[in-house]
Write a protein that holds these residues in place. Structure first.
Motif, mmCIF file in Angstrom:
data_model
loop_
_atom_site.group_PDB
_atom_site.id
_atom_site.type_symbol
_atom_site.label_atom_id
_atom_site.label_comp_id
_atom_site.label_asym_id
_atom_site.label_seq_id
_atom_site.Cartn_x
_atom_site.Cartn_y
_atom_site.Cartn_z
ATOM 1 N N LEU A 45 28.984 7.034 -4.637
ATOM 2 C CA LEU A 45 27.728 7.714 -4.309
ATOM 3 C C LEU A 45 26.828 6.832 -3.443
ATOM 4 O O LEU A 45 26.571 5.676 -3.765
ATOM 5 C CB LEU A 45 27.000 8.086 -5.599
ATOM 6 C CG LEU A 45 25.741 8.941 -5.468
ATOM 7 C CD1 LEU A 45 26.084 10.327 -4.934
ATOM 8 C CD2 LEU A 45 25.039 9.061 -6.827
ATOM 9 N N ASN A 46 26.346 7.404 -2.346
ATOM 10 C CA ASN A 46 25.373 6.720 -1.495
ATOM 11 C C ASN A 46 24.001 6.865 -2.153
ATOM 12 O O ASN A 46 23.485 7.969 -2.290
ATOM 13 C CB ASN A 46 25.372 7.345 -0.100
ATOM 14 C CG ASN A 46 24.433 6.630 0.870
ATOM 15 O OD1 ASN A 46 23.443 6.042 0.478
ATOM 16 N ND2 ASN A 46 24.763 6.677 2.142
ATOM 17 N N THR A 47 23.412 5.746 -2.570
ATOM 18 C CA THR A 47 22.161 5.798 -3.334
ATOM 19 C C THR A 47 20.956 5.274 -2.559
ATOM 20 O O THR A 47 19.928 4.958 -3.152
ATOM 21 C CB THR A 47 22.310 4.994 -4.642
ATOM 22 O OG1 THR A 47 22.760 3.666 -4.327
ATOM 23 C CG2 THR A 47 23.309 5.657 -5.579
ATOM 24 N N GLU A 48 21.043 5.202 -1.248
ATOM 25 C CA GLU A 48 19.933 4.607 -0.491
ATOM 26 C C GLU A 48 18.668 5.460 -0.493
ATOM 27 O O GLU A 48 17.587 4.977 -0.140
ATOM 28 C CB GLU A 48 20.356 4.299 0.947
ATOM 29 C CG GLU A 48 20.789 5.474 1.768
ATOM 30 C CD GLU A 48 21.271 5.045 3.151
ATOM 31 O OE1 GLU A 48 20.429 4.943 4.059
ATOM 32 O OE2 GLU A 48 22.476 4.802 3.305
ATOM 33 N N LYS A 49 18.761 6.722 -0.907
ATOM 34 C CA LYS A 49 17.573 7.578 -1.014
ATOM 35 C C LYS A 49 17.256 7.930 -2.470
ATOM 36 O O LYS A 49 16.511 8.874 -2.743
ATOM 37 C CB LYS A 49 17.788 8.866 -0.214
ATOM 38 C CG LYS A 49 18.014 8.657 1.273
ATOM 39 C CD LYS A 49 16.792 8.054 1.942
ATOM 40 C CE LYS A 49 17.008 7.915 3.446
ATOM 41 N NZ LYS A 49 15.821 7.313 4.122
ATOM 42 N N LEU A 50 17.801 7.160 -3.382
ATOM 43 C CA LEU A 50 17.639 7.430 -4.810
ATOM 44 C C LEU A 50 16.174 7.303 -5.244
ATOM 45 O O LEU A 50 15.468 6.393 -4.821
ATOM 46 C CB LEU A 50 18.489 6.438 -5.604
ATOM 47 C CG LEU A 50 18.693 6.701 -7.095
ATOM 48 C CD1 LEU A 50 19.620 7.899 -7.289
ATOM 49 C CD2 LEU A 50 19.276 5.470 -7.764
ATOM 50 N N GLY A 51 15.726 8.208 -6.127
ATOM 51 C CA GLY A 51 14.372 8.145 -6.659
ATOM 52 C C GLY A 51 14.254 7.140 -7.789
ATOM 53 O O GLY A 51 15.263 6.708 -8.368
ATOM 54 N N ALA A 52 13.033 6.779 -8.138
ATOM 55 C CA ALA A 52 12.796 5.752 -9.155
ATOM 56 C C ALA A 52 13.325 6.174 -10.522
ATOM 57 O O ALA A 52 13.919 5.370 -11.254
ATOM 58 C CB ALA A 52 11.301 5.440 -9.237
ATOM 59 N N GLU A 53 13.117 7.442 -10.894
ATOM 60 C CA GLU A 53 13.590 7.896 -12.201
ATOM 61 C C GLU A 53 15.107 7.852 -12.280
ATOM 62 O O GLU A 53 15.686 7.423 -13.288
ATOM 63 C CB GLU A 53 13.092 9.320 -12.460
ATOM 64 C CG GLU A 53 13.480 9.853 -13.838
ATOM 65 C CD GLU A 53 12.919 11.234 -14.110
ATOM 66 O OE1 GLU A 53 13.384 11.890 -15.071
ATOM 67 O OE2 GLU A 53 12.019 11.685 -13.359
ATOM 68 N N ALA A 54 15.765 8.281 -11.210
ATOM 69 C CA ALA A 54 17.223 8.256 -11.191
ATOM 70 C C ALA A 54 17.751 6.824 -11.214
ATOM 71 O O ALA A 54 18.796 6.540 -11.817
ATOM 72 C CB ALA A 54 17.745 8.989 -9.963
ATOM 73 N N ALA A 55 17.013 5.901 -10.576
ATOM 74 C CA ALA A 55 17.420 4.494 -10.611
ATOM 75 C C ALA A 55 17.367 3.973 -12.047
ATOM 76 O O ALA A 55 18.244 3.212 -12.479
ATOM 77 C CB ALA A 55 16.514 3.659 -9.706
ATOM 78 N N GLY A 56 16.334 4.380 -12.788
ATOM 79 C CA GLY A 56 16.258 3.998 -14.198
ATOM 80 C C GLY A 56 17.411 4.576 -15.012
ATOM 81 O O GLY A 56 17.949 3.920 -15.908
ATOM 82 N N THR A 57 17.814 5.803 -14.680
ATOM 83 C CA THR A 57 18.962 6.415 -15.356
ATOM 84 C C THR A 57 20.228 5.619 -15.093
ATOM 85 O O THR A 57 21.032 5.387 -16.007
ATOM 86 C CB THR A 57 19.148 7.870 -14.866
ATOM 87 O OG1 THR A 57 17.974 8.621 -15.172
ATOM 88 C CG2 THR A 57 20.347 8.517 -15.530
ATOM 89 N N LEU A 58 20.402 5.186 -13.847
ATOM 90 C CA LEU A 58 21.571 4.367 -13.502
ATOM 91 C C LEU A 58 21.589 3.067 -14.294
ATOM 92 O O LEU A 58 22.635 2.638 -14.790
ATOM 93 C CB LEU A 58 21.563 4.034 -12.004
ATOM 94 C CG LEU A 58 22.297 4.971 -11.051
ATOM 95 C CD1 LEU A 58 22.236 4.415 -9.635
ATOM 96 C CD2 LEU A 58 23.745 5.162 -11.487
ATOM 97 N N GLN A 59 20.440 2.440 -14.412
ATOM 98 C CA GLN A 59 20.380 1.190 -15.179
ATOM 99 C C GLN A 59 20.742 1.432 -16.639
ATOM 100 O O GLN A 59 21.381 0.598 -17.280
ATOM 101 C CB GLN A 59 18.981 0.583 -15.053
ATOM 102 C CG GLN A 59 18.682 0.054 -13.651
ATOM 103 C CD GLN A 59 17.284 -0.528 -13.529
ATOM 104 O OE1 GLN A 59 16.762 -1.118 -14.482
ATOM 105 N NE2 GLN A 59 16.672 -0.364 -12.373
ATOM 106 N N GLY A 60 20.347 2.594 -17.161
ATOM 107 C CA GLY A 60 20.722 2.926 -18.528
ATOM 108 C C GLY A 60 22.225 3.073 -18.683
ATOM 109 O O GLY A 60 22.791 2.712 -19.726
ATOM 110 N N LEU A 61 22.906 3.565 -17.648
ATOM 111 C CA LEU A 61 24.357 3.732 -17.709
ATOM 112 C C LEU A 61 25.092 2.395 -17.714
ATOM 113 O O LEU A 61 26.278 2.342 -18.061
ATOM 114 C CB LEU A 61 24.832 4.606 -16.537
ATOM 115 C CG LEU A 61 24.441 6.088 -16.640
ATOM 116 C CD1 LEU A 61 24.796 6.823 -15.345
ATOM 117 C CD2 LEU A 61 25.122 6.749 -17.827
#
Length: 331
Positions: free
Chosen positions: A210-226
């Protein structure tokens, strides 16, 4: 004339030919008789479906793709209610996919705004997992991701592994081919769906490329949780996805990756963590990578290859990746 309008003409030309019954020509002895006139038939949903059913017996994948494209092109001018009724009655997964694709095409071209919801509803509710899977495929590389609310989060919880993987493939291909990784809401939807899944393989499929260069802050937090997932496959894919987050999320992402590295025991995950750290920092990541070398001596060759690649000063990630691979393969 545009390429699309030319295609529509050729598609309708084929359809008209296919649906016209040919009347035998008169013999020479009948020369004085009036020449018969070809009798055309009005294009109909049943007629077109019959043509497609016969065509699907062909062993040519190209011809089958053509039939599907033909139905999509015809969909805008076919009676919408008849097309929807045919879709709702159809139980053959292959035909259901064709009809679903036609309804999606109507929605995409704003001929029927509700058509996409009809397809999404069946993707969620049909009793046959093969039909659900086929219906999900019909939405691939379209605007369905933006038009169907939490559809993909719900699909990722489907009881069928096949449905979950089809949904994961849609998210990957939509982000890559429809949005080119440049539409933040589409990326965020993919991350939310990945997090909603209890299927590690499906989650990893979504996040791994997944290309995440436009990822939002909330989704970035979700990724860190994973990164705290019990599945090494999920932790690995989350680490790779975090490597490409926007500048405003880089600091927290880097801290999360470094923190996990110190306690991680899986070699594959550690390699992904190092790659994520390298991607977040480029040359500025070298001091951090050097500090990490002492944690696991077995990782030293991997980290050294990254350090050497980063120290070349290359400024494009794909070039750095290629250089790192070359260094590892060099004798």
């Amino acid at each position: 004339m545009t390429r699309m309008s030319s295609f529509r003409m050729s598609a309708w030309g084929w359809l008209a030919f296919a649906l016209v019954p040919l009347i035998p020509l008169p013999s020479v002895a009948e020369g004085a008789a009036a020449a018969p006139v070809l009798q055309g038939e009005t294009c109909s949903v049943p007629g077109l479906m019959d043509q497609i059913r016969r065509g699907l017996a062909s062993k040519s994948p190209a011809y089958q793709r053509y039939l599907r494209a033909l139905l999509r092109e015809a969909a805008v001018t076919l009676p919408g209610a008849e097309l929807q009724a045919a879709f709702e009655r159809e139980t053959d997964p292959v035909m259901a996919e064709h009809l679903a694709a036609a309804l999606v095409a109507r929605s995409e071209r704003e001929a029927d705004r509700e058509a996409m919801q009809v397809v999404a509803k069946r993707a969620l509710e049909d009793r046959d997992p093969a039909v659900r899977s086929a219906t999900v495929r019909a939405m691939r590389r379209t605007g369905a991701l933006e038009k169907t609310g939490d559809l993909y989060e719900r699909l990722m919880r489907d009881a069928s592994p096949e449905v979950r993987m089809e949904a994961a493939t849609n998210l990957v291909e939509d982000n890559k081919f429809v949005y080119a990784g440049q539409h933040g809401p589409a990326t965020d939807t993919a991350v939310a769906a990945a997090a909603a899944s209890s299927d590690p393989k499906a989650t990893a499929k979504i996040l791994g490329t997944l290309n995440t260069e436009k990822l939002g802050a909330e989704a970035a937090g979700t990724l860190q949780g994973l990164l705290r997932s019990d599945s090494a496959e999920v932790r690995r894919s989350a680490a790779l996805a975090l490597g490409g987050v926007p500048a405003e999320q880089m600091g927290t992402a880097r801290e999360a990756l470094v923190s996990l590295y110190r306690g991680e025991r899986d070699t594959g995950v550690r390699k992904a963590l190092v790659q994520g750290i390298a991607q977040l920092g480029f040359a500025s990541a070298v001091p951090e990578l050097q500090r990490l070398k002492g944690i696991d001596p077995g990782m030293a060759p991997e980290i050294d290859a990254w350090i050497r690649a980063l120290e070349t000063g290359l400024q494009e990630w794909e070039l750095i990746l290629r250089e790192k691979q070359r260094l590892q393969q060099a004798p």
